[in-house]
Design a protein around this motif. Structure first.
Motif, short mmCIF file in Angstrom:
data_model
loop_
_atom_site.label_atom_id
_atom_site.label_comp_id
_atom_site.label_asym_id
_atom_site.label_seq_id
_atom_site.Cartn_x
_atom_site.Cartn_y
_atom_site.Cartn_z
N SER B 11 0.87 -1.18 0.00
CA SER B 11 0.00 0.00 0.00
C SER B 11 0.90 1.22 0.00
O SER B 11 1.98 1.20 0.60
N VAL B 12 0.45 2.26 -0.68
CA VAL B 12 1.24 3.49 -0.68
C VAL B 12 0.31 4.64 -0.31
O VAL B 12 -0.83 4.72 -0.79
N ILE B 13 0.78 5.47 0.61
CA ILE B 13 0.00 6.62 1.05
C ILE B 13 0.10 7.69 -0.04
O ILE B 13 1.19 8.02 -0.48
N LYS B 14 -1.06 8.20 -0.47
CA LYS B 14 -1.06 9.11 -1.62
C LYS B 14 -0.34 10.42 -1.34
O LYS B 14 0.37 10.95 -2.19
N LYS B 15 -0.59 10.96 -0.14
CA LYS B 15 -0.03 12.29 0.16
C LYS B 15 1.42 12.14 0.62
O LYS B 15 1.74 11.28 1.44
N ALA B 16 2.27 12.98 0.09
CA ALA B 16 3.69 12.92 0.42
C ALA B 16 3.96 13.56 1.77
O ALA B 16 3.14 14.32 2.30
N VAL B 18 6.48 16.23 3.30
CA VAL B 18 7.36 17.30 2.83
C VAL B 18 8.06 17.91 4.03
O VAL B 18 7.41 18.41 4.96
N VAL B 25 11.39 15.11 0.34
CA VAL B 25 10.02 14.69 0.01
C VAL B 25 9.99 13.17 0.03
O VAL B 25 10.84 12.52 -0.60
N HIS B 27 7.38 9.40 0.26
CA HIS B 27 6.08 8.72 0.25
C HIS B 27 6.19 7.48 1.12
O HIS B 27 7.18 6.75 1.04
N VAL B 29 5.20 3.73 2.38
CA VAL B 29 4.77 2.45 1.83
C VAL B 29 4.51 1.51 3.00
O VAL B 29 5.29 1.47 3.95
N LEU B 39 9.97 6.07 0.95
CA LEU B 39 10.79 6.27 -0.24
C LEU B 39 10.93 7.75 -0.42
O LEU B 39 9.91 8.46 -0.46
N GLY B 40 12.13 8.24 -0.55
CA GLY B 40 12.23 9.69 -0.64
C GLY B 40 13.44 10.20 -1.38
O GLY B 40 14.28 9.43 -1.89
N VAL B 41 13.45 11.52 -1.46
CA VAL B 41 14.54 12.25 -2.11
C VAL B 41 14.96 13.38 -1.18
O VAL B 41 14.10 14.06 -0.61
#
Lengths: 106, 106
Positions: B11-16, B18, B25, B27, B29, B39-41
């Motif tokens: 499942s992945v949460i839609k809203k990031a 920040v 940023v 997301h 999982v 998962l980010g940058v």
């Protein structure tokens, strides 16, 4: 967390897509039927995006104004709203606060 | 795309998430067993992160130098490398190019 807030049973690509020096960061999600969507954020900025496939941009949070290529009309969108962009086109977007979105393709 | 490049059946949460005005940023999982990763940058910057749970930061792409709280040692990490941060601690990270990561908790 409600089904509206997450996608279940999907694959997610680990590496993000970084555009415009990081003003737009997204992660790609692939559904069991092969459908691909991206989840992303556009930081406060004024940007021009080009489309390949047609896109539906669903706004999860934040606010933006959008002007589609060839149109004089500038429309404001917020959480729960969407806008469509034709294939091989572009749009000008102004975000005054971080815009969280789901981009649907095809 | 290889299994090494994506997480499947999650499942992945839609809203990031920040952080630091968008310099980071991510997301979230969620795996079927309830495990959560992000998962980010991290865009080129010099930042201090606080941890709640212990974290393992797995670098997917980019390079960074990291100094853990209470340590004099600065270590450089690149793609394929990881570093661990204790719970309730912090680390100072310098990224010279966009750093793509998976953060493992617990």
């Amino acid at each position: 967390m409600s089904a509206n807030e997450q996608f279940d049973g999907v694959s997610v690509i680990k590496k993000a897509n970084v555009y415009f020096d990081g003003k737009c960061v997204s992660h790609a999600v692939v559904f069991p039927d092969g459908t691909r969507k991206t989840l992303g954020v556009i930081l406060p900025s004024e940007l021009d995006f080009n489309t390949g496939s047609p896109e539906i941009m669903e706004v999860l949070a934040g606010r933006c104004t959008v002007q589609l290529a060839g149109s004089e009309v500038v429309t404001e969108y917020g959480a729960g709203q969407s806008f469509s962009v034709p294939a091989e086109s572009r749009f000008h977007i102004v975000t005054l606060e971080a815009l969280h979105y789901v981009c649907h393709y095809g």
